[in-house]
Design a protein around this motif. Sequence first.
Motif, PDB file in Angstrom:
ATOM      1  N   GLU A 261       0.808  -1.221   0.000  1.00  0.00           N
ATOM      2  CA  GLU A 261       0.000   0.000   0.000  1.00  0.00           C
ATOM      3  C   GLU A 261       0.843   1.274   0.000  1.00  0.00           C
ATOM      4  O   GLU A 261       0.535   2.238  -0.724  1.00  0.00           O
ATOM      5  CB  GLU A 261      -0.976  -0.010   1.179  1.00  0.00           C
ATOM      6  CG  GLU A 261      -2.000   1.076   0.982  1.00  0.00           C
ATOM      7  CD  GLU A 261      -3.144   1.021   1.951  1.00  0.00           C
ATOM      8  OE1 GLU A 261      -3.299  -0.005   2.623  1.00  0.00           O
ATOM      9  OE2 GLU A 261      -3.870   2.026   2.017  1.00  0.00           O
ATOM     10  N   THR A 262       1.938   1.271   0.768  1.00  0.00           N
ATOM     11  CA  THR A 262       2.774   2.476   0.843  1.00  0.00           C
ATOM     12  C   THR A 262       3.373   2.792  -0.525  1.00  0.00           C
ATOM     13  O   THR A 262       3.336   3.935  -0.996  1.00  0.00           O
ATOM     14  CB  THR A 262       3.922   2.242   1.868  1.00  0.00           C
ATOM     15  OG1 THR A 262       3.343   1.696   3.048  1.00  0.00           O
ATOM     16  CG2 THR A 262       4.661   3.506   2.176  1.00  0.00           C
ATOM     17  N   GLN A 263       3.899   1.737  -1.174  1.00  0.00           N
ATOM     18  CA  GLN A 263       4.531   1.946  -2.476  1.00  0.00           C
ATOM     19  C   GLN A 263       3.493   2.356  -3.517  1.00  0.00           C
ATOM     20  O   GLN A 263       3.746   3.200  -4.378  1.00  0.00           O
ATOM     21  CB  GLN A 263       5.259   0.664  -2.898  1.00  0.00           C
ATOM     22  CG  GLN A 263       6.360   0.299  -1.918  1.00  0.00           C
ATOM     23  CD  GLN A 263       7.335  -0.732  -2.462  1.00  0.00           C
ATOM     24  OE1 GLN A 263       7.197  -1.222  -3.574  1.00  0.00           O
ATOM     25  NE2 GLN A 263       8.334  -1.070  -1.679  1.00  0.00           N
ATOM     26  N   ARG A 264       2.316   1.731  -3.421  1.00  0.00           N
ATOM     27  CA  ARG A 264       1.262   2.046  -4.387  1.00  0.00           C
ATOM     28  C   ARG A 264       0.833   3.515  -4.240  1.00  0.00           C
ATOM     29  O   ARG A 264       0.653   4.221  -5.215  1.00  0.00           O
ATOM     30  CB  ARG A 264       0.069   1.099  -4.184  1.00  0.00           C
ATOM     31  CG  ARG A 264      -0.922   1.170  -5.332  1.00  0.00           C
ATOM     32  CD  ARG A 264      -1.967   0.090  -5.270  1.00  0.00           C
ATOM     33  NE  ARG A 264      -2.839   0.199  -4.128  1.00  0.00           N
ATOM     34  CZ  ARG A 264      -2.911  -0.692  -3.141  1.00  0.00           C
ATOM     35  NH1 ARG A 264      -2.140  -1.764  -3.162  1.00  0.00           N
ATOM     36  NH2 ARG A 264      -3.736  -0.526  -2.137  1.00  0.00           N
ATOM     37  N   ARG A 265       0.695   3.960  -2.989  1.00  0.00           N
ATOM     38  CA  ARG A 265       0.289   5.354  -2.724  1.00  0.00           C
ATOM     39  C   ARG A 265       1.306   6.331  -3.296  1.00  0.00           C
ATOM     40  O   ARG A 265       0.956   7.357  -3.878  1.00  0.00           O
ATOM     41  CB  ARG A 265       0.203   5.594  -1.215  1.00  0.00           C
ATOM     42  CG  ARG A 265      -1.155   5.366  -0.642  1.00  0.00           C
ATOM     43  CD  ARG A 265      -1.065   5.511   0.863  1.00  0.00           C
ATOM     44  NE  ARG A 265      -2.168   4.848   1.506  1.00  0.00           N
ATOM     45  CZ  ARG A 265      -3.344   5.433   1.721  1.00  0.00           C
ATOM     46  NH1 ARG A 265      -3.526   6.663   1.357  1.00  0.00           N
ATOM     47  NH2 ARG A 265      -4.321   4.771   2.302  1.00  0.00           N
ATOM     48  N   GLU A 266       2.581   6.003  -3.086  1.00  0.00           N
ATOM     49  CA  GLU A 266       3.627   6.913  -3.563  1.00  0.00           C
ATOM     50  C   GLU A 266       3.588   7.012  -5.096  1.00  0.00           C
ATOM     51  O   GLU A 266       3.690   8.092  -5.664  1.00  0.00           O
ATOM     52  CB  GLU A 266       5.001   6.406  -3.100  1.00  0.00           C
ATOM     53  CG  GLU A 266       6.030   7.500  -3.179  1.00  0.00           C
ATOM     54  CD  GLU A 266       7.112   7.359  -2.108  1.00  0.00           C
ATOM     55  OE1 GLU A 266       8.097   8.095  -2.209  1.00  0.00           O
ATOM     56  OE2 GLU A 266       6.975   6.505  -1.207  1.00  0.00           O
ATOM     57  N   LEU A 267       3.393   5.844  -5.716  1.00  0.00           N
ATOM     58  CA  LEU A 267       3.313   5.834  -7.180  1.00  0.00           C
ATOM     59  C   LEU A 267       2.070   6.597  -7.651  1.00  0.00           C
ATOM     60  O   LEU A 267       2.119   7.304  -8.665  1.00  0.00           O
ATOM     61  CB  LEU A 267       3.295   4.378  -7.680  1.00  0.00           C
ATOM     62  CG  LEU A 267       3.576   4.184  -9.162  1.00  0.00           C
ATOM     63  CD1 LEU A 267       4.922   4.777  -9.550  1.00  0.00           C
ATOM     64  CD2 LEU A 267       3.553   2.703  -9.526  1.00  0.00           C
ATOM     65  N   LEU A 268       1.001   6.462  -6.883  1.00  0.00           N
ATOM     66  CA  LEU A 268      -0.234   7.191  -7.236  1.00  0.00           C
ATOM     67  C   LEU A 268      -0.010   8.701  -7.182  1.00  0.00           C
ATOM     68  O   LEU A 268      -0.577   9.449  -7.986  1.00  0.00           O
ATOM     69  CB  LEU A 268      -1.359   6.815  -6.279  1.00  0.00           C
ATOM     70  CG  LEU A 268      -2.312   5.728  -6.775  1.00  0.00           C
ATOM     71  CD1 LEU A 268      -3.316   5.350  -5.710  1.00  0.00           C
ATOM     72  CD2 LEU A 268      -3.046   6.167  -8.051  1.00  0.00           C
ATOM     73  N   GLY A 269       0.852   9.134  -6.236  1.00  0.00           N
ATOM     74  CA  GLY A 269       1.197  10.560  -6.144  1.00  0.00           C
ATOM     75  C   GLY A 269       1.815  11.026  -7.453  1.00  0.00           C
ATOM     76  O   GLY A 269       1.433  12.062  -8.015  1.00  0.00           O
ATOM     77  N   PHE A 270       2.772  10.229  -7.986  1.00  0.00           N
ATOM     78  CA  PHE A 270       3.408  10.573  -9.263  1.00  0.00           C
ATOM     79  C   PHE A 270       2.394  10.543 -10.407  1.00  0.00           C
ATOM     80  O   PHE A 270       2.430  11.372 -11.306  1.00  0.00           O
ATOM     81  CB  PHE A 270       4.564   9.608  -9.561  1.00  0.00           C
ATOM     82  CG  PHE A 270       5.812   9.913  -8.780  1.00  0.00           C
ATOM     83  CD1 PHE A 270       6.472  11.130  -8.966  1.00  0.00           C
ATOM     84  CD2 PHE A 270       6.349   9.004  -7.885  1.00  0.00           C
ATOM     85  CE1 PHE A 270       7.640  11.428  -8.262  1.00  0.00           C
ATOM     86  CE2 PHE A 270       7.507   9.286  -7.179  1.00  0.00           C
ATOM     87  CZ  PHE A 270       8.154  10.499  -7.357  1.00  0.00           C
ATOM     88  N   TYR A 271       1.500   9.542 -10.335  1.00  0.00           N
ATOM     89  CA  TYR A 271       0.480   9.387 -11.389  1.00  0.00           C
ATOM     90  C   TYR A 271      -0.401  10.641 -11.437  1.00  0.00           C
ATOM     91  O   TYR A 271      -0.664  11.200 -12.505  1.00  0.00           O
ATOM     92  CB  TYR A 271      -0.359   8.148 -11.080  1.00  0.00           C
ATOM     93  CG  TYR A 271      -1.570   7.954 -11.952  1.00  0.00           C
ATOM     94  CD1 TYR A 271      -1.460   7.402 -13.220  1.00  0.00           C
ATOM     95  CD2 TYR A 271      -2.844   8.304 -11.489  1.00  0.00           C
ATOM     96  CE1 TYR A 271      -2.577   7.225 -14.017  1.00  0.00           C
ATOM     97  CE2 TYR A 271      -3.962   8.123 -12.271  1.00  0.00           C
ATOM     98  CZ  TYR A 271      -3.825   7.578 -13.529  1.00  0.00           C
ATOM     99  OH  TYR A 271      -4.935   7.396 -14.313  1.00  0.00           O
ATOM    100  N   GLU A 272      -0.814  11.100 -10.260  1.00  0.00           N
ATOM    101  CA  GLU A 272      -1.694  12.271 -10.211  1.00  0.00           C
ATOM    102  C   GLU A 272      -0.953  13.540 -10.644  1.00  0.00           C
ATOM    103  O   GLU A 272      -1.524  14.404 -11.313  1.00  0.00           O
ATOM    104  CB  GLU A 272      -2.306  12.416  -8.812  1.00  0.00           C
ATOM    105  CG  GLU A 272      -3.517  11.509  -8.666  1.00  0.00           C
ATOM    106  CD  GLU A 272      -3.768  11.061  -7.238  1.00  0.00           C
ATOM    107  OE1 GLU A 272      -3.238  11.691  -6.303  1.00  0.00           O
ATOM    108  OE2 GLU A 272      -4.497  10.055  -7.067  1.00  0.00           O
ATOM    109  N   ALA A 273       0.328  13.607 -10.286  1.00  0.00           N
ATOM    110  CA  ALA A 273       1.119  14.772 -10.700  1.00  0.00           C
ATOM    111  C   ALA A 273       1.289  14.796 -12.221  1.00  0.00           C
ATOM    112  O   ALA A 273       1.298  15.849 -12.847  1.00  0.00           O
ATOM    113  CB  ALA A 273       2.485  14.732 -10.025  1.00  0.00           C
ATOM    114  N   THR A 274       1.398  13.608 -12.821  1.00  0.00           N
ATOM    115  CA  THR A 274       1.628  13.511 -14.267  1.00  0.00           C
ATOM    116  C   THR A 274       0.369  13.808 -15.072  1.00  0.00           C
ATOM    117  O   THR A 274       0.433  14.372 -16.153  1.00  0.00           O
ATOM    118  CB  THR A 274       2.078  12.064 -14.630  1.00  0.00           C
ATOM    119  OG1 THR A 274       3.175  11.718 -13.816  1.00  0.00           O
ATOM    120  CG2 THR A 274       2.451  11.941 -16.072  1.00  0.00           C
ATOM    121  N   GLN A 275      -0.782  13.368 -14.555  1.00  0.00           N
ATOM    122  CA  GLN A 275      -2.044  13.402 -15.311  1.00  0.00           C
ATOM    123  C   GLN A 275      -1.836  12.831 -16.716  1.00  0.00           C
ATOM    124  O   GLN A 275      -1.989  13.532 -17.727  1.00  0.00           O
ATOM    125  CB  GLN A 275      -2.568  14.824 -15.381  1.00  0.00           C
ATOM    126  CG  GLN A 275      -2.825  15.356 -13.983  1.00  0.00           C
ATOM    127  CD  GLN A 275      -3.778  16.519 -13.957  1.00  0.00           C
ATOM    128  OE1 GLN A 275      -3.935  17.248 -14.922  1.00  0.00           O
ATOM    129  NE2 GLN A 275      -4.433  16.702 -12.842  1.00  0.00           N
TER     130      GLN A 275
END
Length: 377
Positions: A261-275
């Motif tokens: 979950e921690t790694q997934r959340r961090e990657l999701l942060g990048f995903y949202e920043a990228t759009q």
Amino acid sequence: MVQMKRELGDSAVVLSSRTIHRDGSAYIEITAGVDEQPPAHTIRINPEVQKYVEQLVEQLRTQQRLSTPSPSPEPTAAAVEATSGAAFLPPLPLDPSSALFPLPPQLETLWNIFLADGYAPDVLRPIMQSRFADLLHDPAEQGTSRILNAILDRCLFADPGWLLNTTAQRLFFIGPSGSGKSSFIAKLTAWLQRHHIGTTLLTTDTYKVDGSTLLDVTAELFKLPYAKFYTAQEMHQYLTETPPATPVVLIDTPGWNLADETQRRELLGFYEATQPTATILVIPAYLLLSHTLTIWQYSQPFHPSYGAVTKLDETFAFGSLLSFLSKTRLPLAFASTGSEIPHDFRIASRELLFAYARQSLEHRMQNQMEQTDGTNA
Ligand SMILES: Nc1nc2c(ncn2[C@@H]2O[C@H](COP(=O)(O)OP(=O)(O)OP(=O)(O)O)[C@@H](O)[C@H]2O)c(=O)[nH]1
Ligand SMILES: [Mg+2]
């Protein structure tokens, strides 16, 4: 009563009784009824299917196919002619949810070869059922191609031109560690440059030694706009202040474990920043289906739009990959056929997967025939 139950079964019930006097003796005459409804499990079977199977089994029995262990590997011309002249029943679309009825020996071999090559039974079963009669006619090789084509009919492939005609694509690459994301981005970059499509490279793989080396070299070689990010915030700021002007932007990510979950959340942060406009899920072809389906499940927050399959050259069974594609309906866009950059890059196509999968099945079939010959010798 005991006699009645013995003769008519437990479901028999007394409807009426009367005493009869004959030859000076008194007899009791019982009129009993039996419920003629078949048991519940019989009702569930599609009667058309049942009738068809019974007729087919009868037909096979007549031709003594069920009792002979297996046909000789090289049938004589006369035998082939006799077989092809047999009047088989026309194919009937069988209910895919019904249980697979006992297969005659020639279909059992096909079934087992496909299973050994990693095809999921629930993908294979409806295909073999719906083509049952055709498959009985076909020689083994033709039957293999028929099944393979039916599986590929259920797989999706991206339009090969989708990336060539683009004006603004941000592609976010995710996939398990070591799946070949960075190598694949390097190969794709070279392909895009050959087609004169402006490309920006971004990487978030700044968490490990050498995580970005391949992209450092690729960006330098082609003189491309390139940036690295340590946090999602940094990335967001960069993309807001200086949005890339090239038609294509490729974003590499670390091979984080999406189930964590921690790694997934961090990657999701990048995903949202990228759009991103599309997420590319990179998966090696040799992973087991249970593994790829788990990855698929955990990748849903990233909305995978296309697949890129890697390591086709290191894979010796393609059932997992084809079952994955047919189950998820993820359109496959790209393939990597080796570790060489930039050469081992392919636009994914039905023909490409057919060639790899067919070769593996053929190999397995040959092995099986050699084993059978060895056993018979
Ligand atoms: N045989 C073969 N090797 C490949 C293929 N694609 C990548 N590789 C090799 O697989 C290894 C891992 O590739 P990377 O591109 O670093 O994988 P990655 O997904 O970026 O890895 P992480 O960033 O650590 O998650 C390297 O040794 C590549 O040369 C392929 O299609 N076939
Ligand atoms: Mg990498």
